[in-house]
Design a protein around this motif. Sequence first.
Motif, PDB file in Angstrom:
ATOM      1  N   TYR A   1       0.778  -1.049  -0.070  1.00 37.99           N
ATOM      2  CA  TYR A   1      -0.034  -0.308  -0.020  1.00 37.99           C
ATOM      3  C   TYR A   1       0.931   1.412  -0.105  1.00 37.99           C
ATOM      4  CZ  TYR A   1       1.152   0.323   5.015  1.00 37.99           C
ATOM      5  OH  TYR A   1       1.758   0.311   6.254  1.00 37.99           O
TER       6      TYR A   1
ATOM      7  N   ASP B   1      -4.461   0.829  -1.429  1.00 39.72           N
ATOM      8  CA  ASP B   1      -3.897  -0.359  -1.726  1.00 39.72           C
ATOM      9  C   ASP B   1      -3.536  -0.122  -3.332  1.00 39.72           C
ATOM     10  OD1 ASP B   1      -3.715  -2.919  -2.021  1.00 39.72           O
ATOM     11  OD2 ASP B   1      -5.755  -3.320  -3.005  1.00 39.72           O
TER      12      ASP B   1
ATOM     13  N   LEU C   1      -7.654   2.184   2.544  1.00 39.78           N
ATOM     14  CA  LEU C   1      -7.685   1.071   3.592  1.00 39.78           C
ATOM     15  C   LEU C   1      -6.706   1.211   4.779  1.00 39.78           C
ATOM     16  CD1 LEU C   1      -4.573  -0.565   3.448  1.00 39.78           C
ATOM     17  CD2 LEU C   1      -5.233  -1.300   1.374  1.00 39.78           C
TER      18      LEU C   1
END
Length: 161
Positions: A110, A147, A132
Amino acid sequence: MHRKFIATIVAAALAVTAIGSAPARADEDLLRALAAIAGIAIVGKVIHDRNERKKEQQAVTRNTHRAPVYQNHNRSYDLKPRPLPHRANRRLLPGECLRSSDTRDGRVRYFGRSCLEDRYKHVEKLPKACKLRVKVPGYAYRRTGYDAYCLRQNGYQLARR
């Protein structure tokens, strides 16, 4: 033109040598020597002029293919490519923000939110669906980010600079 001239000089030299079979006097020898020296000097001058013309033609050809240098008020400008506009760089994400963490569900790649806020102007335009929160073992809080796979599917790329 110079070929005809050289041919004339050679013919004259042959004629002078043919005459040389008669008994020579000192005056005739001197005249022959002077004629030979004059002939050699003339041939040398013709060759020199021909070489000078070749150099001039090469200089003209070389100058016509040179890259232009623009000068204005005693300042010369180098021709450098312009930087891309900001809208072209909008989909390139900084490589130093890419993180990889091991979670209970496996490895997650990420882009960290705080890093992106520092190094990327368009954080607010990133897709909300890619946002996220990652729970990393050993840390008391969750990390927030985007992500990497989801961003790639939406057209974003990693800037490799």
